[in-house]
Structures are given as C-alpha cells and as structure tokens.
Design a protein around this motif. Structure first.
Motif, PDB file in Angstrom:
ATOM      1  N   ASN A 201       0.818  -1.208   0.000  1.00 21.90           N
ATOM      2  CA  ASN A 201       0.000   0.000   0.000  1.00 21.90           C
ATOM      3  C   ASN A 201       0.857   1.265   0.000  1.00 21.90           C
ATOM      4  O   ASN A 201       0.574   2.222  -0.719  1.00 21.90           O
ATOM      5  CB  ASN A 201      -0.959   0.014   1.196  1.00 21.90           C
ATOM      6  CG  ASN A 201      -2.078  -0.992   1.030  1.00 21.90           C
ATOM      7  OD1 ASN A 201      -2.537  -1.252  -0.078  1.00 21.90           O
ATOM      8  ND2 ASN A 201      -2.502  -1.566   2.133  1.00 21.90           N
TER       9      ASN A 201
ATOM     10  N   PHE B 199       2.429   1.628  -3.446  1.00 26.93           N
ATOM     11  CA  PHE B 199       1.435   2.100  -4.418  1.00 26.93           C
ATOM     12  C   PHE B 199       1.138   3.581  -4.192  1.00 26.93           C
ATOM     13  O   PHE B 199       1.034   4.356  -5.147  1.00 26.93           O
ATOM     14  CB  PHE B 199       0.155   1.260  -4.324  1.00 26.93           C
ATOM     15  CG  PHE B 199      -0.911   1.651  -5.308  1.00 26.93           C
ATOM     16  CD1 PHE B 199      -0.639   1.780  -6.664  1.00 26.93           C
ATOM     17  CD2 PHE B 199      -2.210   1.887  -4.880  1.00 26.93           C
ATOM     18  CE1 PHE B 199      -1.632   2.146  -7.572  1.00 26.93           C
ATOM     19  CE2 PHE B 199      -3.203   2.250  -5.770  1.00 26.93           C
ATOM     20  CZ  PHE B 199      -2.918   2.384  -7.126  1.00 26.93           C
TER      21      PHE B 199
ATOM     22  N   PRO C 203      -7.117   5.326   2.731  1.00 28.93           N
ATOM     23  CA  PRO C 203      -6.967   3.870   2.577  1.00 28.93           C
ATOM     24  C   PRO C 203      -7.262   3.498   1.113  1.00 28.93           C
ATOM     25  O   PRO C 203      -8.418   3.411   0.705  1.00 28.93           O
ATOM     26  CB  PRO C 203      -8.001   3.291   3.545  1.00 28.93           C
ATOM     27  CG  PRO C 203      -9.001   4.394   3.734  1.00 28.93           C
ATOM     28  CD  PRO C 203      -8.296   5.686   3.492  1.00 28.93           C
ATOM     29  N   LEU C 204      -6.226   3.323   0.326  1.00 32.42           N
ATOM     30  CA  LEU C 204      -6.339   3.201  -1.120  1.00 32.42           C
ATOM     31  C   LEU C 204      -7.145   1.990  -1.586  1.00 32.42           C
ATOM     32  O   LEU C 204      -7.719   2.013  -2.669  1.00 32.42           O
ATOM     33  CB  LEU C 204      -4.950   3.189  -1.753  1.00 32.42           C
ATOM     34  CG  LEU C 204      -4.112   4.435  -1.486  1.00 32.42           C
ATOM     35  CD1 LEU C 204      -2.724   4.282  -2.084  1.00 32.42           C
ATOM     36  CD2 LEU C 204      -4.811   5.676  -2.006  1.00 32.42           C
ATOM     37  N   HIS C 205      -7.193   0.973  -0.790  1.00 36.45           N
ATOM     38  CA  HIS C 205      -7.926  -0.237  -1.172  1.00 36.45           C
ATOM     39  C   HIS C 205      -9.428  -0.146  -0.875  1.00 36.45           C
ATOM     40  O   HIS C 205     -10.199  -1.010  -1.290  1.00 36.45           O
ATOM     41  CB  HIS C 205      -7.332  -1.453  -0.454  1.00 36.45           C
ATOM     42  CG  HIS C 205      -7.443  -1.334   1.042  1.00 36.45           C
ATOM     43  ND1 HIS C 205      -6.556  -0.580   1.787  1.00 36.45           N
ATOM     44  CD2 HIS C 205      -8.340  -1.845   1.910  1.00 36.45           C
ATOM     45  CE1 HIS C 205      -6.908  -0.647   3.062  1.00 36.45           C
ATOM     46  NE2 HIS C 205      -7.980  -1.406   3.162  1.00 36.45           N
ATOM     47  N   ASP C 206      -9.845   0.894  -0.160  1.00 34.20           N
ATOM     48  CA  ASP C 206     -11.260   1.019   0.199  1.00 34.20           C
ATOM     49  C   ASP C 206     -12.130   1.242  -1.042  1.00 34.20           C
ATOM     50  O   ASP C 206     -11.783   2.034  -1.920  1.00 34.20           O
ATOM     51  CB  ASP C 206     -11.483   2.174   1.169  1.00 34.20           C
ATOM     52  CG  ASP C 206     -11.151   1.796   2.601  1.00 34.20           C
ATOM     53  OD1 ASP C 206     -10.629   0.687   2.826  1.00 34.20           O
ATOM     54  OD2 ASP C 206     -11.411   2.634   3.496  1.00 34.20           O
ATOM     55  N   PRO C 207     -13.281   0.564  -1.083  1.00 31.55           N
ATOM     56  CA  PRO C 207     -14.208   0.788  -2.202  1.00 31.55           C
ATOM     57  C   PRO C 207     -14.882   2.155  -2.066  1.00 31.55           C
ATOM     58  O   PRO C 207     -14.980   2.710  -0.971  1.00 31.55           O
ATOM     59  CB  PRO C 207     -15.229  -0.348  -2.049  1.00 31.55           C
ATOM     60  CG  PRO C 207     -15.168  -0.739  -0.610  1.00 31.55           C
ATOM     61  CD  PRO C 207     -13.764  -0.444  -0.145  1.00 31.55           C
TER      62      PRO C 207
ATOM     63  N   GLU D 285     -15.046   0.199  -7.841  1.00 35.23           N
ATOM     64  CA  GLU D 285     -13.851   1.042  -7.895  1.00 35.23           C
ATOM     65  C   GLU D 285     -13.362   1.317  -6.484  1.00 35.23           C
ATOM     66  O   GLU D 285     -14.132   1.329  -5.536  1.00 35.23           O
ATOM     67  CB  GLU D 285     -14.174   2.351  -8.610  1.00 35.23           C
ATOM     68  CG  GLU D 285     -12.978   3.227  -8.881  1.00 35.23           C
ATOM     69  CD  GLU D 285     -11.917   2.569  -9.747  1.00 35.23           C
ATOM     70  OE1 GLU D 285     -10.960   2.003  -9.175  1.00 35.23           O
ATOM     71  OE2 GLU D 285     -12.044   2.613 -10.975  1.00 35.23           O
ATOM     72  N   THR D 286     -12.036   1.525  -6.371  1.00 33.86           N
ATOM     73  CA  THR D 286     -11.425   1.856  -5.083  1.00 33.86           C
ATOM     74  C   THR D 286     -10.879   3.282  -5.127  1.00 33.86           C
ATOM     75  O   THR D 286     -10.737   3.876  -6.209  1.00 33.86           O
ATOM     76  CB  THR D 286     -10.263   0.901  -4.762  1.00 33.86           C
ATOM     77  OG1 THR D 286      -9.241   1.087  -5.760  1.00 33.86           O
ATOM     78  CG2 THR D 286     -10.723  -0.548  -4.716  1.00 33.86           C
TER      79      THR D 286
ATOM     80  N   GLY E 159      -7.790   4.128  -4.521  1.00 36.21           N
ATOM     81  CA  GLY E 159      -6.535   4.067  -5.274  1.00 36.21           C
ATOM     82  C   GLY E 159      -6.764   3.963  -6.771  1.00 36.21           C
ATOM     83  O   GLY E 159      -6.047   4.571  -7.570  1.00 36.21           O
ATOM     84  N   GLY E 160      -7.766   3.213  -7.167  1.00 35.23           N
ATOM     85  CA  GLY E 160      -8.067   3.060  -8.585  1.00 35.23           C
ATOM     86  C   GLY E 160      -8.495   4.362  -9.230  1.00 35.23           C
ATOM     87  O   GLY E 160      -8.091   4.686 -10.351  1.00 35.23           O
TER      88      GLY E 160
END
Length: 165
Positions: A5, A8, A115-119, A126-127, A129-130
């Motif tokens: 994380n 990234f 928190p980049l992985h959070d939806p 999508e998250t 980070g996305g």
C-alpha cells in the motif's frame, strides 16, 4: 521495508505530479498566456484552455467520489468540454490553472493519507486508489496533448526546460 500500500501510494503521488515519463504538470501550464490558451487551428480539435477545463472537470468529478460525495454524471461526455475556446480574461485563466493544480494537490493528499484499497460508496467496483490512478492517467494523457499543441504553436519548452527535472 515498504508494504504494498505504501509503495502504491508513493507511485500514485509520482504519477499525479508527473515524473520520469514527462515534465511535471505544474511546470507545463503556468506560463501559458491568454492568447496561447485560446489559440485555435483548423487542424486541431480543441484548445489548451478546453483541455485544461476538461481535465479539471473529470479530476474534480473523481475527487468528489474519492471524498465520499456523489457528483452528477453528465448525460454525455461532451458536457465535460467547454463550448468556449478560450478564457474571458487573464485573471480567470490563471484561476482555472490554479484550480486544476489545487486539485492535483488534493489528489496527492488523498494518495498519501486515504486507505487506497477502500471501495467507493457511489462508484461500484472502484477503489480510492483506482480512481486516483485514473486521475493520474487521464491528466497524463491530456498533458501530452497540451505539450503537442505548445510545440505546434512554437511555444515549447516552457521556462526551465521541457524535460523532467
């Protein structure tokens, strides 16, 4: 040792700023004057002004999602492009540039702290980070077009050079 994380997040920040692959975005815009921003040519589909406004539109749309808001999806992508070819005056053009660059700073702050992985609540599948990665790639894509237009009009490189530093 960095975890995935953190790694990234650092990569996202570099992509949002613009590095290695191209000039930092903040160095490619501020010296563009009113005339250059709105310059048209029959062979070009849009102006630098229209590109910056389009980039800012989608950047803000995605940042709103990242920050838990639900922006209105345009009925058609054409709504994200201004009809006018140039800014009304130098002051409004400088405000447009600063608003766009402030959005990049906001995206960087999110990349460093969220928190980049959070939806995303209102963007299924999508998250955070996305969507931040999407901002970086969309801006990078259109920055290339801005650089090409500047070269076409003989307005490249900007002060300080046209390569990453």
């Amino acid at each position: 040792m960095l975890d995935v994380n953190q790694s990234f997040a650092q990569t996202l920040v570099k992509s949002l700023v613009g590095e290695r692959g191209h000039i930092p975005i903040a160095k490619a815009l501020p010296d563009i004057d009113l005339e250059l921003a709105g310059r048209t040519h029959e062979a070009m589909p849009y102006t630098i002004y229209q590109l910056v406004k389009h980039m800012h539109y989608w950047q803000q749309f995605m940042l709103d999602h990242v920050e838990g808001r639900k922006p209105q999806m345009p009925a058609h992508v054409s709504e994200s492009w201004p009809v006018e070819t140039g800014p009304k005056d130098e002051a409004s053009w400088q405000q447009d540039i600063q608003a766009f660059l402030s959005g990049i700073d906001q995206a960087i702050s999110n990349a460093e702290t969220a928190p980049l992985h959070d939806p995303l609540l209102y963007f299924p599948g999508e998250t955070i980070g996305g969507l931040l990665r999407n901002i970086a790639s969309h801006n990078s894509y259109h920055l290339g077009e801005i650089v090409l237009l500047r070269r076409f009009y003989g307005a490249w490189p900007p002060p300080g050079g046209g390569y990453p530093t």
